[in-house]
Design an enzyme around this catalytic site. Sequence first.
Site, PDB file in Angstrom:
ATOM      1  N   SER A 130      52.376  48.194  37.398  1.00  0.00           N
ATOM      2  CA  SER A 130      51.550  48.516  38.557  1.00  0.00           C
ATOM      3  C   SER A 130      52.040  49.796  39.215  1.00  0.00           C
ATOM      4  O   SER A 130      53.230  50.082  39.233  1.00  0.00           O
ATOM      5  CB  SER A 130      51.571  47.379  39.577  1.00  0.00           C
ATOM      6  OG  SER A 130      50.796  47.730  40.716  1.00  0.00           O
ATOM      7  N   LYS A 185      51.289  39.756  36.977  1.00  0.00           N
ATOM      8  CA  LYS A 185      50.495  40.979  37.183  1.00  0.00           C
ATOM      9  C   LYS A 185      49.040  40.641  37.497  1.00  0.00           C
ATOM     10  O   LYS A 185      48.391  41.303  38.319  1.00  0.00           O
ATOM     11  CB  LYS A 185      50.578  41.863  35.932  1.00  0.00           C
ATOM     12  CG  LYS A 185      49.718  43.148  35.997  1.00  0.00           C
ATOM     13  CD  LYS A 185      50.034  43.993  37.215  1.00  0.00           C
ATOM     14  CE  LYS A 185      49.505  45.423  37.119  1.00  0.00           C
ATOM     15  NZ  LYS A 185      48.143  45.591  36.680  1.00  0.00           N
ATOM     16  N   HIS A 188      48.962  39.653  41.047  1.00  0.00           N
ATOM     17  CA  HIS A 188      49.106  40.905  41.799  1.00  0.00           C
ATOM     18  C   HIS A 188      47.745  41.583  41.935  1.00  0.00           C
ATOM     19  O   HIS A 188      47.354  42.017  43.026  1.00  0.00           O
ATOM     20  CB  HIS A 188      50.098  41.808  41.058  1.00  0.00           C
ATOM     21  CG  HIS A 188      50.051  43.258  41.446  1.00  0.00           C
ATOM     22  ND1 HIS A 188      49.019  44.107  41.080  1.00  0.00           N
ATOM     23  CD2 HIS A 188      50.909  44.027  42.160  1.00  0.00           C
ATOM     24  CE1 HIS A 188      49.240  45.318  41.555  1.00  0.00           C
ATOM     25  NE2 HIS A 188      50.388  45.295  42.209  1.00  0.00           N
ATOM     26  N   ASN A 189      47.003  41.671  40.837  1.00  0.00           N
ATOM     27  CA  ASN A 189      45.704  42.331  40.879  1.00  0.00           C
ATOM     28  C   ASN A 189      44.703  41.550  41.724  1.00  0.00           C
ATOM     29  O   ASN A 189      43.855  42.141  42.400  1.00  0.00           O
ATOM     30  CB  ASN A 189      45.161  42.515  39.464  1.00  0.00           C
ATOM     31  CG  ASN A 189      45.884  43.623  38.718  1.00  0.00           C
ATOM     32  OD1 ASN A 189      46.920  44.108  39.149  1.00  0.00           O
ATOM     33  ND2 ASN A 189      45.344  44.016  37.582  1.00  0.00           N
ATOM     34  N   GLU A 192      45.451  42.342  45.170  1.00  0.00           N
ATOM     35  CA  GLU A 192      44.940  43.710  45.372  1.00  0.00           C
ATOM     36  C   GLU A 192      43.441  43.674  45.689  1.00  0.00           C
ATOM     37  O   GLU A 192      42.978  44.375  46.606  1.00  0.00           O
ATOM     38  CB  GLU A 192      45.212  44.524  44.114  1.00  0.00           C
ATOM     39  CG  GLU A 192      44.730  45.956  44.139  1.00  0.00           C
ATOM     40  CD  GLU A 192      44.981  46.635  42.801  1.00  0.00           C
ATOM     41  OE1 GLU A 192      44.013  47.194  42.236  1.00  0.00           O
ATOM     42  OE2 GLU A 192      46.133  46.599  42.319  1.00  0.00           O
TER      43      GLU A 192
END
Length: 476
Positions: A130, A185, A188-189, A192
């Site tokens: 990232s 991840k 995380h996205n 986001e």
Amino acid sequence: MQGRADIALIGLAVMGQNLVLNLDDRGFRVAVYNRTLSKVTDFLEGPARGTRVLGATSLEELVGMLSRPRRIMFMVRAGTAVDELIGQLLPLLEEGDILIDGGNSHFQDTQRRVTELLRQGIHFLGMGVSGGEEGARHGPSLMPGGSSAAWPAVQEIFQAIAARAEGGSPCCEWMGEGGAGHFVKMVHNGIEYGDMQLIAEAYDLMRNLAGLAPDAIAEVFRVWNQGPLNSYLIGITAEILRHKESGGGFLIDSILDAAGQKGTGRWTAANALDLGVPLTLIAEAVWARSLSGLREERLTASSLLQGPKSPTPGISAETFLEGLEKALLASKILSYAQGYMLLRAADREFGWGLNLGGIALVWRAGCIIRSAFLDRIHGAFKRRADLENLLLDADFRQEIGAAQDSWRRIVAQAVQAGIPVPAMASGLAFYDGYRRERLPASLIQAQRDYFGAHTYERVDRPRGQFFHTDWSGTQT
């Protein structure tokens, strides 16, 4: 050329090129390959001129340039392209060699690849990366997982190129076995997506309820970025809203209001459904992007469907902005809380042994969702490693409690004005549902038992005892 390169990288799009230059800066010898060979030449004669980077014209040549164990990272499109590349590399590898997928692969694909390759003596890592182009070049946040036996052989390399948080610690730590790195991840996205939607909703309210111009809104975000909302996304939003075109107008007004998505947000929502985690705010952020894509339909609907008939009540800009800041902060806390709920549920399902507090440290610098309160999230799990939900932490409980009146007022004002705030509103609904001792789900259970004899549990009996009622009196 045997033994000359420490690591290879396949895939010389912008992210791949920047990672190579980052590796070279840190003193590692890198060999590169791209299926379109002209990209190798262009890279070596352009951005990589003057470096020690080696170019290969075939996979065979690339593998021959590497020291053992061979470490080969690839930045290619997720899905079949990864499997095809692995298939091409396998005949060239030896037992103990390491393949590293730095793309946004689905975690289940990574789990499968780890298992399949280990049977052939090859270690496979799935590593979330990232930070975008800038992060790749100067220090990304890295989330490696997969075959744990391979981690010692790559740890020095990846921690060297990772972003550094305050205090100097690298934003790269081992996530866990199998698909753990790519799952982290993915979450995380998802966070986001939630962050970006919440910021967009705050912008919409300032623009269309408070009547502020983009440059005035930019100044609000600049000020907020100096306080508890400090984050990369708040900072770039202030820059975006100041940007003007050559003709003098604000660029934001010329950008089509149809948001793209590459799929990781949908994966987050889908996996939340699979694991039974109420990821409501992040899911609404995904659906909001889908709704934005229906632009032609929305243009038609805008002339046919009515909104609120009563005029929007007058608001005090100063009071409104103060309340909106609190509402945005509370919603942001809720978004992270839901993301961590999904991480905990997946950890229990797959047995990865995720370090939830450690994940917050990895996200503190280099990544898109870096923000001031990630240290506070780490502190919450440091105080209590078995914390079920961030909302139950004393620090966050106090913060969201102090903000909830403003949160409710802002959502109510938005609804009254006909301005959609799906992320803020769904976050508030989750908060109210989570804090309720009793929910109307009792009626749903009764309905299910009525039409399908699905049974129900009772509040005056131990959990696990099930009952059925002959509701209509017609059963025999």
